[in-house]
Design an enzyme around this catalytic site. Structure first.
Site, mmCIF file in Angstrom:
data_model
loop_
_atom_site.group_PDB
_atom_site.id
_atom_site.type_symbol
_atom_site.label_atom_id
_atom_site.label_comp_id
_atom_site.label_asym_id
_atom_site.label_seq_id
_atom_site.Cartn_x
_atom_site.Cartn_y
_atom_site.Cartn_z
ATOM 1 C CE1 TYR A 119 -9.306 -5.152 6.523
ATOM 2 C CE2 TYR A 119 -9.447 -3.658 8.394
ATOM 3 C CZ TYR A 119 -8.847 -4.042 7.211
ATOM 4 O OH TYR A 119 -7.797 -3.319 6.708
ATOM 5 C CG HIS A 128 0.288 -4.166 4.834
ATOM 6 N ND1 HIS A 128 -0.574 -3.725 3.862
ATOM 7 C CD2 HIS A 128 0.744 -5.367 4.395
ATOM 8 C CE1 HIS A 128 -0.633 -4.612 2.876
ATOM 9 N NE2 HIS A 128 0.155 -5.622 3.179
ATOM 10 C CB SER A 129 1.929 1.044 8.752
ATOM 11 O OG SER A 129 1.615 2.102 7.864
ATOM 12 C CE1 TYR A 130 -4.092 3.779 12.441
ATOM 13 C CE2 TYR A 130 -3.706 4.373 10.156
ATOM 14 C CZ TYR A 130 -4.502 4.394 11.293
ATOM 15 O OH TYR A 130 -5.728 5.028 11.252
ATOM 16 C CG ASN A 136 -3.047 -7.162 0.882
ATOM 17 O OD1 ASN A 136 -2.477 -8.133 0.367
ATOM 18 N ND2 ASN A 136 -3.250 -7.061 2.196
ATOM 19 N NE ARG A 137 -9.403 -5.668 0.834
ATOM 20 C CZ ARG A 137 -8.443 -5.386 1.706
ATOM 21 N NH1 ARG A 137 -7.222 -5.831 1.525
ATOM 22 N NH2 ARG A 137 -8.703 -4.658 2.785
ATOM 23 C CG HIS A 166 -2.014 -1.048 1.087
ATOM 24 N ND1 HIS A 166 -2.390 -1.883 2.105
ATOM 25 C CD2 HIS A 166 -2.786 -1.386 0.008
ATOM 26 C CE1 HIS A 166 -3.349 -2.696 1.670
ATOM 27 N NE2 HIS A 166 -3.610 -2.415 0.405
ATOM 28 C CB ALA A 167 0.903 4.041 -2.408
ATOM 29 N NE ARG A 168 -4.018 5.021 2.953
ATOM 30 C CZ ARG A 168 -5.286 5.401 2.969
ATOM 31 N NH1 ARG A 168 -5.612 6.631 2.599
ATOM 32 N NH2 ARG A 168 -6.231 4.581 3.358
ATOM 33 C CD GLU A 169 -0.514 0.371 4.397
ATOM 34 O OE1 GLU A 169 0.190 -0.645 4.351
ATOM 35 O OE2 GLU A 169 -1.762 0.351 4.271
ATOM 36 N NE ARG A 213 -6.392 0.158 0.595
ATOM 37 C CZ ARG A 213 -6.133 -0.594 1.658
ATOM 38 N NH1 ARG A 213 -5.474 -0.086 2.681
ATOM 39 N NH2 ARG A 213 -6.541 -1.840 1.713
ATOM 40 C CD GLU A 271 -1.962 -3.644 8.895
ATOM 41 O OE1 GLU A 271 -1.487 -2.512 8.724
ATOM 42 O OE2 GLU A 271 -2.750 -4.173 8.097
HETATM 43 O O1 0X9 Z 1 -6.549 -4.401 4.573
HETATM 44 C C1 0X9 Z 1 -5.384 -4.734 4.314
HETATM 45 O O2 0X9 Z 1 -5.005 -5.022 3.188
HETATM 46 C C2 0X9 Z 1 -4.361 -4.788 5.462
HETATM 47 N N1 0X9 Z 1 -4.548 -3.639 6.321
HETATM 48 S S1 0X9 Z 1 -4.129 -2.144 5.791
HETATM 49 O O3 0X9 Z 1 -4.570 -1.186 6.769
HETATM 50 N N2 0X9 Z 1 -2.550 -2.056 5.720
HETATM 51 O O4 0X9 Z 1 -4.692 -1.934 4.495
HETATM 52 C C3 0X9 Z 1 -4.548 -6.052 6.242
HETATM 53 C C4 0X9 Z 1 -4.315 -7.289 5.445
HETATM 54 C C5 0X9 Z 1 -4.658 -8.555 6.163
HETATM 55 N N3 0X9 Z 1 -4.664 -9.687 5.275
HETATM 56 C C6 0X9 Z 1 -5.628 -9.911 4.348
HETATM 57 N N4 0X9 Z 1 -6.697 -9.174 4.268
HETATM 58 N N5 0X9 Z 1 -5.476 -10.945 3.543
HETATM 59 ZN ZN ZN Z 2 -1.562 -1.954 3.976
#
Ligand code: 0X9
Ligand code: ZN
Length: 414
Positions: free
Chosen positions: A353, A301-303, A248-249, A173-176, A231, A375
């Site tokens: 989540y 990642h963060s945070y 990350n999706r 993620h770009a902003r982290e 992001r 994170e």
């Molecule tokens: O949502 C995400 O991609 C991650 N959190 S963030 O705030 N850095 O964006 C958590 C990723 C946890 N792992 C998966 N969702 N597979």
């Molecule tokens: Zn992230």
């Protein structure tokens, strides 16, 4: 010369920079269904930038919600929120002031205790990979959407046979920004403590560690030059003017089934198809090609200060749940030992989540047992705008967690 200067100035004037004067980051504390509904309504009616969790769908009772509210909506949002009795805290009074404070005066050269631009990271990659050829090499795994080279560093004592390996990436993620800072720190530490630190020496003797310093390079560059809060990737999707997919999706792990959006304008857009993003495809290809040797996958990642492991696309527990939990807790307590920083560990879906299409779940499902998402700092005081003064302590404590996991992997090769 003058002509070049003029062109430079014109280019600078044309390059639009998003500013955030007067914009706030609020922490909302929903404790009733009505609060959750209100937050979702808010998100549906205006453009809110979710910092944590990363989308309105993920909002639930008793979990703090950090949102960045654009200036134009501040009055509306405060009226809406005043009508509820939800507790609200102002985390950041003026986002632009915090951005300027974090950016500060930056040195002209690469620095481990500052946030380096992509150009600086790129020249650092070139320099460090030739600094100690017995211990480090580089290889290209492809290019980004905008054509930047994705260079993977390989740390480890040269060997005639293939060694088991750990793969770590930063900056999905770009902003982290603390994330790429950690990968750079890790490489420096590994090289400078090999030969004196017995654990690092044994790790690099017996295993290889692959480090991808910045995964989402186009996005990272964009956060330095145009919009600090970006992001996603910077790719185009046909049929929309909204740019970028959440990298990350976009993985083949319950893709787009939960905690992801099929709306290209969303911050959690899962992409037009699995691996639509070339950056994801490049890394996934590398993991697939080397899955026989890769024993651990670490993604930074963060945070929020968390050590997460699969699954995030389902509440089902992973087959290795109890071992992964033990390792994550061990890593968190090793980290806490340095400055007392508290991390929470657990499977992604239950700990933050449900969110499908993530790299950790994908790596796990292709057979990489030790798959963890970190994170890093903090828990929201600065969020993505973690001051540069915290890079060193954050990296030092995180080293202990990573080394804890590496030691476990080394002792439990499979
Ligand atoms: O949502 C995400 O991609 C991650 N959190 S963030 O705030 N850095 O964006 C958590 C990723 C946890 N792992 C998966 N969702 N597979
Ligand atoms: Zn992230």
């Amino acid at each position: 010369m003058k002509v070049f200067l003029l062109f430079g100035l014109v280019a600078l004037a044309l390059a639009e920079v998003t500013r955030f004067e007067g914009e706030k980051v609020l922490r909302l504390k929903p404790v009733m269904d009505e609060h959750v509904v209100l937050i979702r309504e808010l998100a549906a009616s205006i453009e809110v930038d979710f910092w944590s969790p990363d989308s309105a769908e993920m909002v639930t009772i008793d979990i703090d919600v950090d949102i960045h509210v654009p200036a134009a909506y501040l009055d509306l949002v405060s009226t809406m929120l005043q009508q509820s009795d939800m507790e609200i805290e102002v985390l950041i009074e003026d986002l632009q002031v915090s951005i300027d404070a974090q950016t500060g005066p930056t040195p002209r050269t690469h620095s481990y205790t500052n946030y380096n631009s992509w150009d600086k990271v790129q020249s650092w990659i070139a320099a460090i990979s030739t600094s100690n050829s017995a211990l480090i090499s580089k290889q290209s795994i492809g290019s980004t959407y905008e054509g930047r080279p994705m260079t993977l560093l390989k740390l480890g004592k040269k060997s005639s046979v293939t060694k088991p390996a750990i793969f770590m990436d930063c900056g999905i993620h770009a902003r982290e920004w603390i994330s790429p800072a950690f990968c750079q720190w890790f490489v420096k530490e590994a090289l400078s403590t090999y030969g004196s630190d017995s654990q690092m020496t044994s790790l690099l003797d017996q295993m290889d560690v692959y480090v991808l310093p910045v995964f989402n390079i186009d996005g990272y560059d964009y956060t330095h030059k145009s919009n600090r809060m970006w992001r996603k990737t910077r790719s185009r999707t046909s049929g929309t003017s909204c740019l970028g997919t959440d990298p990350n999706r976009n993985w083949n792990a319950g893709w787009c089934t939960t905690g992801a959006s099929s709306n290209p304008c969303s911050e959690t857009f899962c992409g037009s198809k699995v691996e639509s993003e070339v950056e994801v495809r490049n890394v996934a290809d590398f993991l697939r090609r080397n899955k026989a040797d890769i024993k651990a996958y670490l993604t930074i990642h963060s945070y929020s200060q968390l050590v997460l492991f699969p699954y995030s696309y389902t509440y089902d527990l992973a087959a290795d749940h109890s071992e992964l939990l033990k390792v994550a807790e061990g890593a968190s307590s090793a980290l806490r030992g340095l400055y007392g920083t508290r991390y929470t560990s657990g499977p992604g879906a239950a700990t933050i989540y449900p969110a499908a299409g993530g790299s950790d779940d994908y790596a796990y499902d292709i057979g990489v047992k030790y798959s963890f998402t970190f994170e890093l700092r903090d828990t929201g005081r600065y969020g993505f705008l973690l001051p540069a003064s915290q890079i060193k302590p954050t990296c030092m404590e995180t080293m202990l967690a990573i080394k804890y996991i590496a030691a476990h992997v080394q002792e439990n090769l499979y």
